[in-house]
Design an enzyme around this catalytic site. Structure first.
Site, PDB file in Angstrom:
ATOM      1  N   ASP A  50      84.158  79.039   5.220  1.00 34.84           N
ATOM      2  CA  ASP A  50      84.306  79.750   3.949  1.00 34.84           C
ATOM      3  C   ASP A  50      83.131  79.447   3.013  1.00 34.84           C
ATOM      4  OD1 ASP A  50      85.341  81.021   1.758  1.00 34.84           O
ATOM      5  OD2 ASP A  50      87.142  79.786   1.585  1.00 34.84           O
ATOM      6  N   ASP A  90      90.189  87.550  -2.122  1.00 32.75           N
ATOM      7  CA  ASP A  90      91.497  87.032  -1.702  1.00 32.75           C
ATOM      8  C   ASP A  90      92.635  88.017  -1.956  1.00 32.75           C
ATOM      9  OD1 ASP A  90      89.942  84.838  -1.276  1.00 32.75           O
ATOM     10  OD2 ASP A  90      91.241  83.436  -2.345  1.00 32.75           O
TER      11      ASP A  90
HETATM   12  C1  GLA Z   1      88.927  80.972  -0.674  1.00 32.49           C
HETATM   13  C2  GLA Z   1      89.426  81.765   0.531  1.00 32.49           C
HETATM   14  C3  GLA Z   1      90.924  81.556   0.687  1.00 32.49           C
HETATM   15  C4  GLA Z   1      91.216  80.081   0.865  1.00 32.49           C
HETATM   16  C5  GLA Z   1      90.648  79.290  -0.309  1.00 32.49           C
HETATM   17  C6  GLA Z   1      90.761  77.779  -0.083  1.00 32.49           C
HETATM   18  O1  GLA Z   1      89.443  81.455  -1.861  1.00 32.49           O
HETATM   19  O2  GLA Z   1      89.129  83.120   0.384  1.00 32.49           O
HETATM   20  O3  GLA Z   1      91.415  82.294   1.801  1.00 32.49           O
HETATM   21  O4  GLA Z   1      90.645  79.642   2.064  1.00 32.49           O
HETATM   22  O5  GLA Z   1      89.284  79.600  -0.523  1.00 32.49           O
HETATM   23  O6  GLA Z   1      90.197  77.031  -1.092  1.00 32.49           O
END
Ligand code: GLA
Length: 381
Positions: A146, A205
């Site tokens: 990520d 998200d």
């Molecule tokens: C980002 C990702 C989420 C999750 C969070 C964790 O926002 O898009 O899916 O993994 O980080 O901190």
């Protein structure tokens, strides 16, 4: 054959196997569970074990959900040699992986290309090879990587960062699915496969609201040419069962993700599921749409205001059609067979009613509930 030739041959064979190890993964969209949507930072060893038990006992594992993915907040400190350790929530990651594997499941983990993860924990920057080795030693099968706190770089630098982790994973010799997460920046779908991604997030998200789910899901139209076996668009994890949508809305969510050949990564508490949550998540006929071996992502074929008709071509020549009603009241929606390349008679099967509806000529129409879907599989005669 000389010893040297034999050696060269075995090295070549071994490398081919290593190459294949990563690239043969995710022939169909990955299915499993991830901790973030429901548990966020409250994930720990106990919850992972309980989730493993639940995957096995609720029928989800048998329906195809095999990856059990720990998201952010597991990370502890690096030791003097730079080796990453889990924090106190995960006393023994190897033992946890063994437990998950003993249930016939696979374990996933999370990190970032930057120095910190989204939640501010230790990232992999400068430790990519070391971290990949650690994951392999633990028995990890899936990595969500990520972007997050790495400052926005140009696309070339981003590609380098992802390739670095892909190569590090490949070097371990352990098949580890690589899930890219950078929210669809720089048209990741166009270069995701080149950097070794088996899937890549195409959006920011998701949240457990119909408006957000619908905005993300219906906006995937147009990305269908970038998905296929081994490399998938990822519109984020499922919210089914988290309580923020009604049954029709969750059916829309699940149907749309299946039409999109999206990864089906459940994000709810598997130990507190209502019967309808289980029914949605384990509907084999809808899962079969997602997991179709042809791996074709569905797309919109018609839209009139809040009414949308989507189609996914299946390996057996049938077409799955979703009649989606984004309005707050029930409405009749139709698909004409000419829109899906079928002329004359066709048989129609409803995937939520799990029922043959009979033969229809030229078109099929149905009343679709508010925010709901009618999902049918249409076979030419
Ligand atoms: C980002 C990702 C989420 C999750 C969070 C964790 O926002 O898009 O899916 O993994 O980080 O901190």
């Amino acid at each position: 054959m000389s010893v040297r030739k034999l050696l060269a041959l075995s090295v070549a064979l071994c490398c081919t196997v290593l190459l294949r190890a990563q690239d043969d993964l995710a022939k169909t969209p990955p299915m499993g569970w991830n901790s973030w949507n429901h548990f966020a930072e409250r994930i720990d060893d106990k919850t992972v074990r309980e989730t493993a038990d639940a995957l096995a006992s609720t029928g989800l594992k048998d329906a195809g959900y095999v990856y059990l993915n720990i998201d952010d907040t597991w990370e502890g400190q690096r030791d003097a040699s730079g080796v990453i350790h889990a924090n106190e929530k995960f006393p023994d990651m190897k033992a946890l992986a063994d437990y998950v594997h003993s249930k016939g499941l696979k374990l996933g983990i999370y990190s970032s290309p930057g120095s910190k993860t989204c939640a501010g924990f230790e990232g992999s920057l400068g430790h990519e090879v070391q971290d990949a080795q650690t994951y392999a030693q633990w028995g990890i099968d899936y990595l969500k990587y990520d972007w997050c706190q790495q400052p926005p770089l140009n696309v070339e630098e981003m590609k380098i960062a992802y390739t670095k982790m892909h190569d590090a994973l490949k070097k371990t010799g352990r098949p580890i699915v690589l899930s890219l997460c950078q929210y669809g920046w720089n048209k990741v779908w166009a270069w995701g496969p080149q950097v070794g991604g088996n899937l890549w997030r195409t959006t920011g998200d998701i949240s457990d609201r119909y408006s957000m789910m619908a905005e993300i899901g219906f906006n995937q139209n147009g990305l269908e040419k970038f998905a296929g076996p081994g490399h998938w668009n990822d519109p984020d994890m499922l919210e089914v069962g988290n309580g923020g949508m009604n049954e029709d809305e969750y059916r829309t969510h699940f149907s749309l993700w299946a039409m999109l050949a999206a990864p089906l990564i459940a994000g709810n508490d598997l130990n507190k599921m209502t019967p309808y949550t289980v029914e949605i998540l384990t509907n084999r006929e809808v899962i079969a749409v997602d997991q179709d071996p042809a791996g074709r992502q569905g797309f919109r074929i018609a839209q009139e205001g809040p009414f949308e008709v989507w189609m996914k071509p299946m390996a057996d020549g049938s077409k799955v059609v979703g009649l989606f009603n984004r309005q707050r009241t029930v409405e009749q929606i139709a698909v004409s067979f000419s829109q899906i390349g079928i002329s004359g008679q066709a048989s129609v099967h409803d995937l939520w009613l799990k029922k043959d509806l009979g033969d229809f000529k030229d078109r099929y129409s149905a009343y679709v509930p508010a925010h709901g879907v009618v999902l049918v599989r249409i076979k030419p005669k």
